[in-house]
Scaffold this motif. Structure first.
Motif: not given
Length: 93
Positions: A1-29
């Motif tokens: 019997m084999s058990q199905y173990s799905p491979t986790p889908v990697p999630t992209t950090p928001t700082q990578t997906k939306y770099p300008w937002r990370a910059v805006a937040r840091t500048v604001f701080a």
């Protein structure tokens, strides 16, 4: 019997997906941290460099940490969407 173990889908950090937002937040701080110095700058032009830098870094670090809290991010996404970690409505790919 084999058990199905799905491979986790990697999630992209928001700082990578939306770099300008990370910059805006840091500048604001950073701006908020710098604003704390205005009374001292107005009172005395001979402020020591080390305490000034330490103050700006401490306040900027605290603001950045607060901005990273999920509840704060949810509030920002609702009321100040340009400061949220991700857009309230993701853009089409």
């Amino acid at each position: 019997m084999s058990q199905y173990s799905p491979t986790p889908v990697p999630t992209t950090p928001t700082q990578t997906k939306y770099p300008w937002r990370a910059v805006a937040r840091t500048v604001f701080a950073g701006i908020i941290g710098g604003l704390t110095l205005l009374p001292e700058i107005a009172a005395d032009a001979h402020i020591g460099t080390v305490p000034t830098v330490a103050q700006v870094l401490a306040v900027t670090g605290a603001i950045t940490r607060i901005l990273a809290l999920p509840s704060v991010d949810a509030w920002l996404t609702t009321y100040l969407p340009w400061l949220g970690a991700a857009p309230s409505r993701p853009s089409a790919p």
